[in-house]
Design a protein around this motif. Structure first.
Motif, PDB file in Angstrom:
ATOM      1  N   GLN A 126       0.857  -1.189   0.000  1.00  0.00           N
ATOM      2  CA  GLN A 126       0.000   0.000   0.000  1.00  0.00           C
ATOM      3  C   GLN A 126       0.891   1.236   0.000  1.00  0.00           C
ATOM      4  OE1 GLN A 126      -1.883  -1.475   3.634  1.00  0.00           O
ATOM      5  NE2 GLN A 126      -3.812  -0.691   2.854  1.00  0.00           N
ATOM      6  N   SER A 127       0.374   2.300  -0.591  1.00  0.00           N
ATOM      7  CA  SER A 127       1.077   3.570  -0.616  1.00  0.00           C
ATOM      8  C   SER A 127       0.337   4.480   0.371  1.00  0.00           C
ATOM      9  CB  SER A 127       1.005   4.116  -2.038  1.00  0.00           C
ATOM     10  OG  SER A 127       1.569   5.374  -2.109  1.00  0.00           O
ATOM     11  N   ALA A 131       1.491   8.964  -0.406  1.00  0.00           N
ATOM     12  CA  ALA A 131       2.559   8.322  -1.179  1.00  0.00           C
ATOM     13  C   ALA A 131       3.959   8.610  -0.618  1.00  0.00           C
ATOM     14  CB  ALA A 131       2.480   8.717  -2.653  1.00  0.00           C
ATOM     15  N   SER A 132       4.033   9.055   0.646  1.00  0.00           N
ATOM     16  CA  SER A 132       5.351   9.287   1.243  1.00  0.00           C
ATOM     17  C   SER A 132       6.001   7.972   1.661  1.00  0.00           C
ATOM     18  CB  SER A 132       5.231  10.157   2.495  1.00  0.00           C
ATOM     19  OG  SER A 132       4.492  11.294   2.244  1.00  0.00           O
ATOM     20  N   PHE A 133       5.184   6.947   1.970  1.00  0.00           N
ATOM     21  CA  PHE A 133       5.702   5.649   2.409  1.00  0.00           C
ATOM     22  C   PHE A 133       4.965   4.534   1.674  1.00  0.00           C
ATOM     23  CE2 PHE A 133       6.241   8.501   5.972  1.00  0.00           C
ATOM     24  CZ  PHE A 133       7.529   8.226   6.405  1.00  0.00           C
ATOM     25  N   THR A 134       5.647   3.405   1.526  1.00  0.00           N
ATOM     26  CA  THR A 134       4.930   2.207   1.106  1.00  0.00           C
ATOM     27  C   THR A 134       5.010   1.196   2.240  1.00  0.00           C
ATOM     28  OG1 THR A 134       6.900   1.326   0.040  1.00  0.00           O
ATOM     29  CG2 THR A 134       5.343   2.478  -1.373  1.00  0.00           C
ATOM     30  N   THR A 135       3.930   0.451   2.438  1.00  0.00           N
ATOM     31  CA  THR A 135       3.921  -0.589   3.466  1.00  0.00           C
ATOM     32  C   THR A 135       3.648  -1.926   2.784  1.00  0.00           C
ATOM     33  OG1 THR A 135       1.555  -0.396   3.839  1.00  0.00           O
ATOM     34  CG2 THR A 135       2.970   0.986   5.194  1.00  0.00           C
ATOM     35  N   LYS A 136       4.154  -2.977   3.382  1.00  0.00           N
ATOM     36  CA  LYS A 136       3.844  -4.329   2.910  1.00  0.00           C
ATOM     37  C   LYS A 136       3.177  -5.072   4.051  1.00  0.00           C
ATOM     38  CE  LYS A 136       7.482  -4.831  -0.565  1.00  0.00           C
ATOM     39  NZ  LYS A 136       6.699  -4.981  -1.776  1.00  0.00           N
ATOM     40  N   SER A 137       2.049  -5.708   3.784  1.00  0.00           N
ATOM     41  CA  SER A 137       1.326  -6.414   4.833  1.00  0.00           C
ATOM     42  C   SER A 137       0.751  -7.717   4.311  1.00  0.00           C
ATOM     43  CB  SER A 137       0.152  -5.594   5.388  1.00  0.00           C
ATOM     44  OG  SER A 137       0.186  -4.284   4.980  1.00  0.00           O
TER      45      SER A 137
END
Ligand code: FAD
Length: 313
Positions: A126-127, A131-137
């Motif tokens: 997810q952004s 859009a300052s960070f991307t996360t993975k979950s």
């Protein structure tokens, strides 16, 4: 091999591009099984097969048009019970997210919304924070239900069997809770849908309320028209055309920003465009940090000249 359910967004059998993008992502996790509902569902089979659906489960019934989302949730739940998929992918439209949330609740699963990528696992990207960070979950409970933003994956032809099968659906008593009394089609502009367009021409506060030049440029290119929130909040253009964090995400081949400063919330919706062009009279405008080509100038001089030049070609 495990199967992955893909909810099909279609209009009278014409499959919308975000669904074809879901098929690309679904193939990374398993074999895509598409679920198409409502009038025209049977007509979706060929294009879904061309893009990798191994099976297409269809169910046509008037309930899908007569009531809001609950019949679709009933049908997706029936598909989940019939297939036991590794995941359920749904386009991140307003309706898609409502369907996905209700489905996750019904089947006791975790849900991840607004994914921009899905890999094996399924691991979902997810952004966030404009859009300052991307996360993975990953979903840790039940069958993962994932909604995916438009333009998050390429549409890739991958011919497959696409066997069309009837889905058996028993509508719940809740299905008839909210009846649709009228549908009023939006007046067509003849332009492509914003999130599906190959070219987007956008306008911002710099237009001073007159989108004429932007619309003419868009029409010369066969493009969709986008708008910044400042332009939408001023009532110059409909909210359905807003690009950005609280609008739509676009990722066209070409994005032309006219009189838009390039605030982070606007960038969040367009910075993955393949080529970005900006016209702005302020050479220091932040949009110029992002562009492939920038024109420093008054858009009321530059844009009509650009349109005339394009029309001669
Ligand atoms: P401005 O920032 O005022 O920029 C106008 C630009 O036009 C200036 O750079 C100026 O130099 C240029 N200009 C003026 N006249 C001319 C001319 N004649 N020729 C050429 N250039 C000219 N914004 C979005 O766009 N989308 C969103 O989804 C969004 N969501 C938001 C969510 C939140 C929670 C918040 C707080 C804000 C959000 N915003 C969003 C608003 C965002 O912060 C900016 O205010 C907005 O994007 C500014 O729009 P703009 O670039 O059109 O206007």
């Amino acid at each position: 091999m495990t199967e992955v359910l893909v909810y099909v967004d279609h209009v009278a059998g014409a499959v919308r591009k975000p669904t074809l993008e879901l098929l690309t992502l679904a193939r990374r996790i398993g074999e895509p099984v598409a679920v198409a509902l409502g009038a025209g569902a049977a007509d979706t089979g060929a294009v879904l097969a061309e893009h990798g659906a191994t099976r297409v489960l269809i169910h046509e019934a008037s309930e899908y048009a007569d009531y809001l989302v609950v019949p679709k949730v009933d049908a997706l739940q029936a598909a989940v019970e019939a297939v036991s998929p590794a995941a359920v992918l749904v386009p991140s439209s307003a309706e898609g997210k409502e369907i996905a949330a209700r489905l996750a609740l019904r089947i006791g699963s975790g849900i991840i919304t607004d994914a921009v990528d899905v890999e094996e696992g399924p691991v979902v990207t997810q952004s966030v924070f404009a859009a300052s960070f991307t996360t993975k979950s990953r979903v840790s409970k039940g069958i993962p239900v994932i909604t995916v933003k438009p333009n998050s994956a390429a549409v890739e032809p991958a011919p497959s069997a696409g066997a069309v099968e009837a889905l058996s659906v028993a509508f719940s008593a809740r299905a008839a809770g909210t009846r649709v009394t009228a549908r009023t089609p939006r007046e067509s502009t003849g332009r492509p849908e914003l999130t599906e367009a190959a070219i987007v021409v956008s306008g911002g506060r710099g237009l001073g309320g007159d989108f004429g030049a932007v619309e003419e440029l868009a029409d010369s290119l066969g493009a969709a028209v986008g708008a910044s929130r400042a332009a939408v909040d001023a009532g110059w253009y409909p909210h359905t055309n807003q690009v950005g964090q609280t609008g739509k995400s676009v990722s066209p081949q070409l994005y032309i920003a006219n009189g838009i400063s390039g605030a982070i919330q606007h960038r969040a919706g367009m910075q993955t465009s393949k080529t970005i062009v900006a016209v702005n009279k302020d050479a220091e405008a932040p949009i110029f940090d992002l562009v492939d080509y920038g024109v420093v100038g008054d858009l009321f001089d530059v844009v009509p000249q650009l349109t005339e030049e394009i029309k001669t070609r």
